[in-house]
Scaffold this motif. Structure first.
Motif, PDB file in Angstrom:
ATOM      1  N   GLU A   1       1.501   3.585   2.399  1.00 59.31           N
ATOM      2  CA  GLU A   1       0.049   3.582   2.237  1.00 59.31           C
ATOM      3  C   GLU A   1      -0.448   2.285   1.617  1.00 59.31           C
ATOM      4  O   GLU A   1      -1.568   1.847   1.881  1.00 59.31           O
ATOM      5  CB  GLU A   1      -0.371   4.771   1.367  1.00 59.31           C
ATOM      6  N   THR A   2       0.395   1.651   0.785  1.00 63.26           N
ATOM      7  CA  THR A   2      -0.032   0.442   0.084  1.00 63.26           C
ATOM      8  C   THR A   2       0.205  -0.812   0.917  1.00 63.26           C
ATOM      9  O   THR A   2      -0.364  -1.865   0.632  1.00 63.26           O
ATOM     10  CB  THR A   2       0.732   0.314  -1.258  1.00 63.26           C
ATOM     11  N   THR A   3       1.034  -0.711   1.952  1.00 63.71           N
ATOM     12  CA  THR A   3       1.427  -1.902   2.714  1.00 63.71           C
ATOM     13  C   THR A   3       0.227  -2.621   3.320  1.00 63.71           C
ATOM     14  O   THR A   3       0.138  -3.854   3.290  1.00 63.71           O
ATOM     15  CB  THR A   3       2.428  -1.516   3.816  1.00 63.71           C
ATOM     16  N   LYS A   4      -0.741  -1.864   3.899  1.00 57.44           N
ATOM     17  CA  LYS A   4      -1.900  -2.505   4.522  1.00 57.44           C
ATOM     18  C   LYS A   4      -2.674  -3.345   3.508  1.00 57.44           C
ATOM     19  O   LYS A   4      -3.083  -4.476   3.794  1.00 57.44           O
ATOM     20  CB  LYS A   4      -2.804  -1.439   5.128  1.00 57.44           C
ATOM     21  N   MET A   5      -2.867  -2.790   2.320  1.00 55.37           N
ATOM     22  CA  MET A   5      -3.594  -3.520   1.294  1.00 55.37           C
ATOM     23  C   MET A   5      -2.808  -4.749   0.851  1.00 55.37           C
ATOM     24  O   MET A   5      -3.372  -5.828   0.618  1.00 55.37           O
ATOM     25  CB  MET A   5      -3.858  -2.597   0.096  1.00 55.37           C
ATOM     26  N   LEU A   6      -1.467  -4.612   0.772  1.00 53.20           N
ATOM     27  CA  LEU A   6      -0.635  -5.736   0.345  1.00 53.20           C
ATOM     28  C   LEU A   6      -0.683  -6.872   1.367  1.00 53.20           C
ATOM     29  O   LEU A   6      -0.675  -8.048   0.996  1.00 53.20           O
ATOM     30  CB  LEU A   6       0.813  -5.274   0.140  1.00 53.20           C
TER      31      LEU A   6
END
Length: 702
Positions: A412-417
Motif C-alpha cells: 500500500e505504501t509503495t505507490k506513495m514511495l
C-alpha cells in the motif's frame, strides 16, 4: 699439702681449664662450620631450620633441640623444627601446623625467653616452681637451656635445648650456644627476608597474571620489557610477542591517538610524576577498544628514571553506556520540549488549517489567492508532521496500535514511495511468503518507511537503487544489535537498502542523535532517523545499521511478531455521509479552536452545545433536558481534564458517547483513559473531514 703438691694441683686445674676451653672452642667451630654450609639463600627455610637444630643438638649433646620463630604479628613464637634421639632426622613444622607448639609471649619457656629476650638456664626443673607444668609430664626434662635469637636488637626466634639429667647444661654450654645463636639468628633473618621477597614476588606475579587490566612496562626507548596476559585479551597478541619486540604496543594504538600516546610516555619520563591518558587501541580483529591508562615512572637506586609502568583498562563498555545515557538524556530533553509545546502548538495548527478550509469557500474564482492559501495549508501540514516526529522519536506520542500485515502495508505504501523517490531512483520491493503480522499504529509504520526511504534517497545524489524487503527472522541471545529490553524470539524484519554513498564509522555512531545531520544547513532537521528509532523502540522492537563508505547502507527494523490476524481497514465514508443531526457538546478551553469546531459541525448539520471549561460543561449538561449524543472534549484543560469530565457526565447519561481531542496527552491517555474507558480519540491538528468522519464512527458504532 706441700708446695710441690699445690703447684701440681694448680697445674692440673689449669690444664683442665685449657682442655675445657679447647673443647668448647671446637664445639663452637663445629657448629659454625655446619651453619656456614647452610648459609645459602637458595636453600629453603625448612632445610635451614632442620640443620640448625641438628647441629646444635649434636654439638651440645642435647636430647632435644627445638627452634621457635616469631610469627608475623609478633605476638607469639611458633614451633618450626625439633631434633631428638628418638627421631632419625629433624622434623619441620609449617606455621600453625601444630598449635600446641605455639606460645604467646610470656607463656611457657620459649614464650618467657621471647618476651624478656634473655637466656634461661635451668639446672633442675623439678626443683623450680616455674616449671610445674613440665614436671607433670611422664618424661619431663630436668635440665633446660633456652636462648633468644637476636639480630641487631630484634627478636627472630628462640632455641630451646633440654636433657633428662639435672645440671647437664653449664655456663660453658650457655657460652657456646651464644655463638651458635648469633650465627643462627643472622642466617634465619636472611632466609626469612629471602622468603618474604619470594612470596611477595609470587604474590605480585599472581596479581599481574590474573588482573583484568593490561600492565605494560616500557624502557626509556618505548620498548615493552614486561607485559601481563591481559594484554592479549585487549589486543589479541600474546605478551611475549611484545617483550621480544616482534610487535610494538604503539603499532596497536589507533593512528589518530599515537601522538597522544607518545606524548604520555615522554611526560612520564621527563616530569617523573604519575599521569593518565585515554586513547584507542585496535586489536588484530580490527575492533576498536577505548583504553583508560595510568602510568608511573620507574626509578633505579640512584633515583634516575629507567622506564615506566602503565596500567591500561578497557573502558569500551563504559564509554558505550555513557554514550547511550547521553543519547537518552538528549531524547528526554527534546521529548520534554516536544511535550511541553505540542498541545498549544497543535491548537494553533488546528486554527490555521481549519480556517484555511473556511477561506476556500470565499476564494473561489481567485486562483492567485488560492495559491497563497495552499502555501499556508502546506506549511501547517509540515509543521504538524514535525511535531509528530518530535513526539515519535521521544516516545511520547499517543498510540492507536492495530494488528497489520507488514507485507500488505508495504504494498500500500509503495505507490506513495515511488512519488517521493523521483525518476532517478529505482524502487524494488521484495515481500516474504510468511505472514509478517505486527502490532503497531499504522501511522507509525508509514513514518518509519517514509523516513528510511527519504534518508536513502538523499544518500543517492546521482540516483541508484532502493530495495525494501520484508522477512521473518529468528533473533537469538547472541544476535548482534539486540538490546536487553528485546527478548529473543521471532521478529518481523523490514530492511531498507540503498546504493548510496554509505557512512563512516564516526557518522554511524551519531546518526540517531537528535538534530544530527550530514546535509547542508537548512536541508534537513536531523529528526528522521531519531524518529525511526523512537517509533521502533516504542513498539517493542530495535533497529540495526550496516554501512561502509562507497558501499551504501542497510537499515533493518525488527518488530515482534504477533499471532492475531491483521485488521482490515474499513472503507472511508463518502462526503455526503459526513453529516449529522445529533447533539454534540463541544468542550475546549482555547476559544479560537472551539469556535472553529462549532463552525465545522454546524455546517454539517449537527446541533452544537459549547463550553469553555469542564465546569461549564458539567453545568450545561445538568440544565439541558434534551438528549446529548456525543461529548467532544479536549483532554488537557485546567482543573479537570476531558477524561475526568467524560466519566462524570457518563454517570448521569450512560448512553453518552465520548470523543477526546488531544494535541498531546502523554502516555496516560493511551494506557488508561482510552483503553480502559473505551473512548475515541482524534489528534490535533485535524481537518474538517477528519473530525466529522471520526465523529460519525463514534456515533454509528453499536
Amino acid at each position: 699439702m706441700t708446695g710441690k703438691e699445690k703447684a701440681g694441683q694448680e697445674y692440673a686445674e689449669a690444664l683442665q681449664n685449657v682442655t675445657r676451653r679447647s673443647e668448647r672452642f671446637v664445639q663452637i667451630l663445629s657448629i659454625l662450620r655446619e651453619m656456614d654450609q647452610l648459609d645459602d639463600p637458595l636453600k629453603g627455610l625448612k632445610s635451614v631450620c632442620c640443620r640448625i637444630v641438628e647441629a646444635v643438638a649434636s654439638s651440645l649433646a642435647a636430647e632435644n633441640c627445638s627452634l621457635f620463630l616469631l610469627n608475623a604479628s609478633k605476638c607469639e613464637v611458633q614451633l618450626r623444627a625439633t631434633c631428638s634421639p628418638l627421631e632419625d632426622r629433624a622434623r619441620y613444622f609449617e606455621p600453625d601446623a601444630w598449635p600446641a607448639g605455639n606460645f604467646k609471649l610470656g607463656e611457657g619457656v620459649a614464650g618467657a625467653v621471647a618476651q624478656t629476650c634473655t637466656p634461661l638456664c635451668v639446672a633442675d626443673s623439678s626443683l623450680d616452681t616455674r616449671f610445674v607444668a613440665i614436671n607433670q609430664t611422664s618424661v619431663a626434662p630436668r635440665s633446660l637451656l633456652c636462648f633468644p635469637l637476636m639480630v641487631e636488637g630484634r627478636l627472630v626466634g628462640v632455641l630451646n635445648l633440654s636433657h633428662s639429667n639435672p645440671g647437664f647444661f653449664t655456663a660453658d654450654s650457655e657460652h657456646t650456644l651464644s655463638f651458635a645463636a648469633d650465627r643462627a639468628a643472622r642466617m634465619l633473618a636472611n632466609h626469612l627476608l629471602h622468603e618474604r621477597v619470594r612470596l611477595s614476588e609470587e604474590y605480585y606475579r599472581l596479581i599481574l597474571e590474573t588482573a583484568a587490566d593490561a600492565v605494560l612496562v616500557f624502557d626509556k626507548e618505548g620498548h615493552v620489557t614486561s607485559a601481563n596476559p591481559a594484554v592479549e585479551i585487549i589486543s589479541g597478541i600474546p605478551p611475549q610477542d611484545y617483550v621480544s619486540n616482534q610487535v610494538t604496543w604503539q603499532s596497536r594504538v589507533h593512528p589518530d591517538d599515537r601522538g597522544l600516546f607518545q606524548q604520555h610516555l615522554e611526560q612520564l619520563l621527563t616530569e617523573k610524576q604519575p599521569a593518565g591518558v585515554q586513547y584507542r587501541c585496535i586489536d588484530i580483529r580490527d575492533t576498536v577498544h577505548a583504553l583508560e591508562q595510568r602510568g608511573c615512572p620507574l626509578f633505579d637506586s640512584q633515583g634516575e628514571v629507567q622506564g615506566v609502568v602503565c596500567i591500561a583498562r578497557d573502558v569500551s563498555e563504559r564509554k558505550l553506556a555513557e554514550e547511550e545515557l547521553l543519547q537518552a538524556q538528549k531524547m528526554e530533553c527534546v521529548g520534554r520540549l516536544a511535550g511541553g509545546i505540542a498541545h498549544d502548538f497543535n491548537n494553533l495548527l488546528t486554527i490555521i488549517s481549519g480556517y484555511g478550509e473556511v477561506l476556500h469557500a470565499h476564494l473561489e474564482g481567485m486562483p492567485e489567492a488560492l495559491g497563497r492559501l495552499h502555501y499556508i495549508e502546506e506549511a501547517a501540514e509540515r509543521a504538524g508532521q514535525l511535531v509528530k516526529q518530535l513526539l515519535a522519536f521521544s516516545r511520547k506520542q499517543v498510540l492507536q496500535p492495530k494488528v497489520i500485515d507488514l507485507n500488505l502495508s508495504l504494498q500500500e505504501t509503495t505507490k506513495m514511495l515511488r512519488r517521493v523517490m523521483g525518476d532517478d531512483v529505482q524502487l524494488v520491493t521484495d515481500s516474504c511468503e510468511d505472514p509478517a503480522r505486527i502490532l503497531i499504529d499504522p501511522v507509525h509504520l508509514t513514518q518509519v518507511l517514509m523516513n528510511l526511504a527519504v534518508n536513502a534517497r538523499d544518500a543517492m545524489e546521482a540516483g541508484g537503487m532502493l530495495k525494501i524487503e520484508t522477512a521473518v527472522a529468528e533473533v537469538g541471545e547472541e544476535f548482534a544489535g539486540r538490546p536487553e529490553s528485546c527478548p529473543p524470539g521471532r521478529y518481523a524484519r523490514i530492511a531498507v537498502q540503498d546504493t548510496g554513498c554509505g557512512m563512516s564509522q564516526e557518522t554511524r555512531a551519531r546518526i540517531f542523535e537528535p538534530f544530527f545531520t550530514t546535509k547542508l544547513n537548512g536541508a534537513g532537521t536531523g529528526l528522521g532517523l531519531p524518529t525511526v528509532r523512537g517509533i521502533v523502540g516504542q513498539n517493542g522492537g530495535f533497529i540495526t545499521v550496516e554501512s561502509e563508505l562507497g558501499r551504501g547502507s542497510t537499515f533493518s527494523a525488527y518488530f515482534p511478531l504477533v499471532k492475531e490476524k491483521a485488521e482490515t481497514a474499513a472503507a472511508p465514508a463518502s462526503t455526503a455521509a459526513l453529516r449529522g443531526s445529533e447533539t454534540v457538546l463541544v468542550v475546549e478551553d482555547e476559544r479560537a479552536v472551539r469556535q472553529l469546531i462549532v463552525q465545522m459541525l454546524t455546517r454539517q448539520g449537527f446541533n452544537v452545545l459549547e463550553a469553555p471549561s469542564a465546569e461549564a460543561a458539567a453545568a450545561l449538561e445538568k440544565d439541558h433536558a434534551e438528549p446529548i449524543h456525543l461529548l467532544l472534549a479536549d483532554f488537557l484543560m485546567p482543573h479537570m481534564n476531558g477524561h475526568q469530565l467524560a466519566l462524570q457526565l457518563c454517570r448521569n447519561r450512560p448512553q453518552l458517547k465520548v470523543l477526546i481531542m488531544s494535541g498531546y496527552a502523554g502516555h496516560s491517555i493511551a494506557d488508561h483513559a482510552l483503553r480502559e474507558s473505551g473512548y475515541g480519540l482524534v489528534q490535533k491538528p485535524f481537518t474538517s473531514p477528519e473530525l466529522i468522519r471520526r465523529i460519525r464512527e463514534i456515533l454509528d458504532a453499536p
